[in-house]
Design a protein around this motif. Structure first.
Motif, PDB file in Angstrom:
ATOM      1  N   VAL A 178       0.951  -1.164  -0.015  1.00  0.00           N
ATOM      2  CA  VAL A 178      -0.062  -0.078   0.007  1.00  0.00           C
ATOM      3  C   VAL A 178       0.958   1.341   0.017  1.00  0.00           C
ATOM      4  O   VAL A 178       0.708   2.397  -0.819  1.00  0.00           O
ATOM      5  N   ALA A 179       1.821   1.201   0.906  1.00  0.00           N
ATOM      6  CA  ALA A 179       2.775   2.353   0.867  1.00  0.00           C
ATOM      7  C   ALA A 179       3.407   2.500  -0.350  1.00  0.00           C
ATOM      8  O   ALA A 179       3.679   3.873  -0.883  1.00  0.00           O
ATOM      9  N   PHE A 180       3.865   1.676  -1.025  1.00  0.00           N
ATOM     10  CA  PHE A 180       4.628   1.847  -2.152  1.00  0.00           C
ATOM     11  C   PHE A 180       3.660   2.189  -3.566  1.00  0.00           C
ATOM     12  O   PHE A 180       3.953   3.095  -4.159  1.00  0.00           O
ATOM     13  N   ILE A 181       2.598   1.592  -3.443  1.00  0.00           N
ATOM     14  CA  ILE A 181       1.743   2.010  -4.629  1.00  0.00           C
ATOM     15  C   ILE A 181       1.328   3.428  -4.557  1.00  0.00           C
ATOM     16  O   ILE A 181       1.301   4.227  -5.292  1.00  0.00           O
ATOM     17  N   LEU A 182       0.872   3.731  -3.399  1.00  0.00           N
ATOM     18  CA  LEU A 182       0.249   5.005  -3.189  1.00  0.00           C
ATOM     19  C   LEU A 182       1.448   6.089  -3.335  1.00  0.00           C
ATOM     20  O   LEU A 182       1.046   7.171  -3.966  1.00  0.00           O
ATOM     21  N   HIS A 183       2.673   5.817  -2.758  1.00  0.00           N
ATOM     22  CA  HIS A 183       3.530   6.814  -3.087  1.00  0.00           C
ATOM     23  C   HIS A 183       4.365   6.810  -4.339  1.00  0.00           C
ATOM     24  O   HIS A 183       4.331   7.878  -4.923  1.00  0.00           O
ATOM     25  N   ASP A 184       4.800   5.704  -4.832  1.00  0.00           N
ATOM     26  CA  ASP A 184       5.705   5.581  -5.890  1.00  0.00           C
ATOM     27  C   ASP A 184       4.875   5.719  -7.308  1.00  0.00           C
ATOM     28  O   ASP A 184       5.383   6.111  -8.087  1.00  0.00           O
ATOM     29  N   VAL A 185       3.573   5.203  -6.922  1.00  0.00           N
ATOM     30  CA  VAL A 185       2.762   4.889  -8.272  1.00  0.00           C
ATOM     31  C   VAL A 185       1.620   6.099  -8.670  1.00  0.00           C
ATOM     32  O   VAL A 185       1.799   6.869  -9.517  1.00  0.00           O
TER      33      VAL A 185
END
Length: 321
Positions: A152-159
């Motif tokens: 969740v953290a990766f998708i929300l921030h990086d994507v």
């Protein structure tokens, strides 16, 4: 698959048309987000439906007190997906064979009861998932190795480029902790995600693979596969398929020839799978397998073959051929 009506989405709701349109207009973005978080279109649709259910369960006064409905919807959708990921991990541990993310057709190849190319806007969520590098199968498979919070953290921030302060509200951790989660996820992605191959180059290789398979040319198949290639199939226990990865170019080629000999009526079609060139196998007009590929150095390194019929519904609905 049809898009269910939104709770409270009716005349006389007390909300002005521009306000209502703005809220409903977030649906496309939420579907995009939820599919990447969950790897399943059906689950993404459920998550977004639950998000809207919670919105319309509030009073008109409560809704008016929310400064940014879009941000509220995103926060709720993210939390719903986070909860679903936790339970999904338990379900997938009991899954028969290997669980592979649900494959998506390209929007230009999607049939929804309209004449293809008519320009009519589809109401189906699959047609509204933006197919870019963050939904190719290799990317989604790596996401499956992450913890729910990392994902969740990766998708929300990086994507989706949400600041860590907003990610923290969704994940329920500090911004610093979310930064660490995204960093850990990034390392996983770099360690296992092969560089993208140009679509044109992949299309040519997939076409050669298709022709070699149709000709049952085992030598040609071996030549197109990396010596250490791996093929993973997902039947979900609903159809017959290998339960463990098939490793090595020769073993994969032999297995493919075996399949062809057992299904003489199999038809192979070149199709876009999660934004990249792939193959669809049909038997008597019904899609029975959708295959996604990963390439490196002009060889096929990974094949993901989805055979679970529940995951192939988007490929068989509305007379798709």
């Amino acid at each position: 698959m049809s898009t269910p009506s939104l709770p409270g989405h009716q005349s006389g709701s007390g909300r002005s048309e521009p306000e209502l349109s703005a809220v409903v207009g977030e649906r496309r973005r939420l579907i995009n987000l939820a599919y990447r978080l969950l790897g399943s279109l059906a689950e993404a649709e459920d998550a977004v439906q639950e998000t809207y259910t919670r919105w319309y369960a509030m009073s008109r006064q409560q809704q008016k007190a929310i400064e940014s409905p879009g941000a509220w919807l995103t926060t709720v959708a993210g939390r719903v997906c986070l909860d679903m990921l936790g339970s999904a991990r338990v379900r997938r541990e009991r899954y028969v064979g290997t669980w592979i993310p649900e494959p998506l057709p390209d929007r230009t190849e999607w049939f929804t009861g309209q004449i293809c190319g008519s320009g009519a806007e589809s109401a189906d969520p699959a047609d509204r998932v933006t197919l870019d590098e963050s939904v190719n199968m290799a990317f989604l498979v790596v996401l499956e190795s992450m913890t729910p919070a990392e994902r969740v953290a990766f998708i929300l921030h990086d994507v989706f480029r949400y600041p860590f302060a907003e990610v923290a509200e969704i994940v329920g951790r500090t911004p610093a902790a979310c930064r660490q989660l995204a960093s850990s996820a990034r390392r996983r992605m770099r360690a296992t995600h092969a560089p993208a191959v140009a679509a044109a180059g992949q299309a040519g290789l997939v076409r050669d693979f298709k022709e070699a398979w149709e000709a049952r040319d085992i030598e040609a198949l071996v030549g197109l596969l990396d010596p250490d290639a791996t093929m993973i199939a997902d039947g979900g226990g609903l159809v017959g398929t290998v339960l463990h990865p098939v490793e090595g170019s020769e073993r994969i080629a032999e297995y493919l020839i075996h399949i062809a000999s057992r299904a003489p009526g199999l038809t192979l079609l070149e199709r876009t799978v999660n934004g990249r060139p792939g193959l669809v196998a049909q038997h008597t007009g019904v899609t029975v397998t959708v295959a996604a590929f990963s390439l490196a150095d002009d060889r096929i390194t990974r094949i993901w073959a989805v055979r679970n019929p529940e995951k192939l519904r988007p490929w068989n609905e509305n007379g798709r051929s």
